[in-house]
Design a protein around this motif. Structure first.
Motif, PDB file in Angstrom:
ATOM      1  N   THR A  48       0.826  -1.258  -0.068  1.00 53.72           N
ATOM      2  CA  THR A  48      -0.082   0.053  -0.013  1.00 53.72           C
ATOM      3  C   THR A  48       0.903   1.251   0.021  1.00 53.72           C
ATOM      4  OG1 THR A  48      -0.390  -0.317   2.542  1.00 53.72           O
ATOM      5  CG2 THR A  48      -1.969  -1.115   0.928  1.00 53.72           C
ATOM      6  N   ASN A  49       2.129   1.238   0.635  1.00 45.00           N
ATOM      7  CA  ASN A  49       2.804   2.619   0.539  1.00 45.00           C
ATOM      8  C   ASN A  49       3.728   2.662  -0.548  1.00 45.00           C
ATOM      9  OD1 ASN A  49       4.797   0.715   0.989  1.00 45.00           O
ATOM     10  ND2 ASN A  49       6.166   1.801   2.724  1.00 45.00           N
ATOM     11  N   ASN A  50       3.482   1.903  -1.545  1.00 51.15           N
ATOM     12  CA  ASN A  50       4.080   2.034  -3.019  1.00 51.15           C
ATOM     13  C   ASN A  50       3.131   2.669  -3.870  1.00 51.15           C
ATOM     14  OD1 ASN A  50       5.326  -1.387  -2.884  1.00 51.15           O
ATOM     15  ND2 ASN A  50       6.496   0.369  -2.472  1.00 51.15           N
ATOM     16  N   ILE A  51       1.853   3.109  -3.188  1.00 44.48           N
ATOM     17  CA  ILE A  51       0.867   3.973  -4.086  1.00 44.48           C
ATOM     18  C   ILE A  51       0.621   5.223  -3.515  1.00 44.48           C
ATOM     19  CG2 ILE A  51      -1.687   3.783  -4.492  1.00 44.48           C
ATOM     20  CD1 ILE A  51      -1.618   0.906  -4.226  1.00 44.48           C
ATOM     21  N   LEU A  52       0.372   6.140  -4.354  1.00 41.19           N
ATOM     22  CA  LEU A  52       0.121   7.559  -4.049  1.00 41.19           C
ATOM     23  C   LEU A  52      -1.545   7.892  -4.709  1.00 41.19           C
ATOM     24  CD1 LEU A  52       0.277  10.543  -3.281  1.00 41.19           C
ATOM     25  CD2 LEU A  52       1.375  11.017  -5.191  1.00 41.19           C
ATOM     26  N   PHE A  53      -2.415   8.156  -3.576  1.00 44.92           N
ATOM     27  CA  PHE A  53      -3.673   8.357  -4.115  1.00 44.92           C
ATOM     28  C   PHE A  53      -4.071   9.744  -4.211  1.00 44.92           C
ATOM     29  CE2 PHE A  53      -8.379   8.008  -2.503  1.00 44.92           C
ATOM     30  CZ  PHE A  53      -9.049   7.944  -3.564  1.00 44.92           C
TER      31      PHE A  53
ATOM     32  N   VAL B 203      -1.139  10.002   0.291  1.00 43.44           N
ATOM     33  CA  VAL B 203      -2.363  10.563  -0.069  1.00 43.44           C
ATOM     34  C   VAL B 203      -1.902  12.112  -0.461  1.00 43.44           C
ATOM     35  CG1 VAL B 203      -4.507  11.487   0.722  1.00 43.44           C
ATOM     36  CG2 VAL B 203      -3.747   9.310   1.136  1.00 43.44           C
ATOM     37  N   ALA B 204      -2.580  12.665  -1.469  1.00 41.96           N
ATOM     38  CA  ALA B 204      -2.766  13.997  -1.555  1.00 41.96           C
ATOM     39  C   ALA B 204      -3.962  14.540  -2.029  1.00 41.96           C
ATOM     40  CB  ALA B 204      -1.853  14.546  -2.918  1.00 41.96           C
ATOM     41  N   VAL B 205      -4.558  15.584  -1.373  1.00 45.46           N
ATOM     42  CA  VAL B 205      -6.031  16.133  -1.670  1.00 45.46           C
ATOM     43  C   VAL B 205      -5.904  17.287  -2.806  1.00 45.46           C
ATOM     44  CG1 VAL B 205      -8.024  17.184  -0.927  1.00 45.46           C
ATOM     45  CG2 VAL B 205      -6.813  15.338   0.587  1.00 45.46           C
ATOM     46  N   VAL B 206      -6.633  17.000  -3.832  1.00 41.19           N
ATOM     47  CA  VAL B 206      -6.629  17.777  -5.141  1.00 41.19           C
ATOM     48  C   VAL B 206      -7.773  18.821  -4.776  1.00 41.19           C
ATOM     49  CG1 VAL B 206      -6.968  17.947  -7.691  1.00 41.19           C
ATOM     50  CG2 VAL B 206      -5.972  15.707  -6.431  1.00 41.19           C
ATOM     51  N   ILE B 207      -7.150  20.251  -4.995  1.00 41.18           N
ATOM     52  CA  ILE B 207      -8.123  21.537  -5.044  1.00 41.18           C
ATOM     53  C   ILE B 207      -8.566  21.849  -6.417  1.00 41.18           C
ATOM     54  CG2 ILE B 207      -8.446  23.774  -3.979  1.00 41.18           C
ATOM     55  CD1 ILE B 207      -7.597  21.643  -1.949  1.00 41.18           C
ATOM     56  N   ARG B 208      -9.677  21.587  -7.017  1.00 38.90           N
ATOM     57  CA  ARG B 208     -10.170  21.965  -8.137  1.00 38.90           C
ATOM     58  C   ARG B 208     -11.072  23.012  -8.156  1.00 38.90           C
ATOM     59  NH1 ARG B 208      -6.207  20.242 -12.091  1.00 38.90           N
ATOM     60  NH2 ARG B 208      -5.962  17.932 -12.278  1.00 38.90           N
TER      61      ARG B 208
END
Length: 261
Positions: free
Chosen positions: A204-209, A227-232
Motif C-alpha cells: 500500500t505504501n507504494n501507492i500515491l492516491f 495521499v494528496a488532496v486535489v483542490i479544483r
C-alpha cells in the motif's frame, strides 16, 4: 501548495475522477442531466432491444424492493399491447429513474441503464469526457518515469472507460494500467486500498492516491497509502484542519517525482 515531492517508494499513482481528473460540473451537469433529459427518448428508441428490456427488468425488480420507501415509483408490467399501454410503462420507468436520481441512489439497475445511455451518447459525439488540461501531460511524464497509473472511481469501470475513451483529449485509455470501481470496495473504507494494492501487486505504501474527498484520503491513509488532496474549481471546500493536515495540490504538475531527475 506548490511543489509536492512524491515519496521515493511510490511506484503507482491512483487517481479519482470526479473533482480530480475531471470537473465535478461535468459529472453533475453534463452526464446526469443527459440521462434526465433523454431517458424517455432513449427508451422509446430502444424498447424492443434485448439489452433495453434487461435494463427495464432490473429497474422493475429494484422498484419492487423499494416499494416500502417513501415516494417509490412502481414499474408495471405491460398488460396489453398498444401505444397507450407502452407509453404508460415507459413513463413509469422515466419517473422511477428521475426519483432514484433525485435521491442520488447508486443502485445496480440505475447504473446499468445510465451506462448504456452514456455509451450511446459518447459514441454519437453528443457527450465528450472533460479532462483538466494539466492531466494528460502530467500522466505522460509519470509513465515516462516508470510510474504505473490507475483509476479508482465510484463510477463503473465501463463508465470510466467511456469518459477517457471519448474525451476532450481524444482516446487516452492507453495512459492507464488499470481501472477500479466500488466492486473492489467503497472508497471510504481502508480495506479497499489494501485490495487495490494486492491487485496491482505492490504494498500500500507504494501507492500515491489523489482525491478531492478527505474521507477517501483518510481511508487510504489508514491503509498506509500515500495521499494528496486535489483542490479544483467547483470542489467542496476543506476545513482549516483538513487544509493543514493533508498535502494539497491544485494541478498534477505540482507533483515532483524524484525518479525523473
Amino acid at each position: 501548495m506548490g511543489v509536492l515531492p512524491v515519496p521515493a517508494e511510490v511506484r503507482a499513482i491512483l487517481l479519482d475522477i470526479e473533482g480530480t481528473t475531471t470537473p465535478i460540473a461535468f459529472v453533475q451537469e453534463t452526464l446526469f442531466s443527459y440521462i434526465k433529459d433523454n431517458v424517455k427518448e432513449y427508451l422509446r428508441a430502444h424498447w424492443e432491444e434485448e439489452e433495453c428490456q434487461r435494463d427495464v427488468g432490473l429497474l422493475r425488480k429494484q422498484a419492487q424492493e423499494d416499494s416500502s420507501l417513501d415516494g417509490a415509483v412502481p414499474i408495471p408490467l405491460e398488460s396489453s399491447s398498444g401505444e397507450e399501454e407502452l407509453e404508460r410503462v415507459i413513463q413509469a420507468v422515466v419517473d422511477n429513474v428521475h426519483w432514484q436520481m433525485s435521491l442520488d441512489r447508486k443502485t445496480m439497475a440505475l447504473k446499468q441503464l445510465q451506462g448504456h445511455m452514456w455509451r450511446a451518447a459518447y459514441a454519437t459525439g453528443h457527450v465528450k469526457g472533460e479532462i483538466f488540461e494539466d492531466v494528460v501531460p502530467a500522466i505522460r511524464k509519470w509513465r515516462e518515469a516508470g510510474m504505473k497509473v490507475y483509476i479508482y472511481s465510484s463510477g463503473s469501470i465501463e463508465a470510466q472507460k467511456l469518459l477517457f475513451g471519448y474525451s476532450t483529449e481524444g482516446d487516452i485509455l492507453e495512459l492507464f494500467d488499470g481501472h477500479f470501481d466500488t466492486k473492489i470496495g467503497p472508497k471510504v473504507e481502508s480495506e479497499s486500498y489494501r485490495r487495490i494494492a494486492a491487485s496491482i501487486g505492490c504494498a500500500t505504501n507504494n501507492i500515491l492516491f489523489l482525491t478531492d474527498v478527505p474521507r477517501e484520503a483518510s481511508a487510504a491513509e489508514e491503509a498506509d497509502t500515500h495521499v494528496a488532496v486535489v483542490i479544483r474549481p467547483g470542489n467542496a471546500g476543506l476545513t482549516d484542519d483538513e487544509k493543514s493536515y493533508y498535502s494539497l495540490i491544485s494541478s498534477f504538475t505540482e507533483l515532483f517525482l524524484p525518479s525523473s531527475t
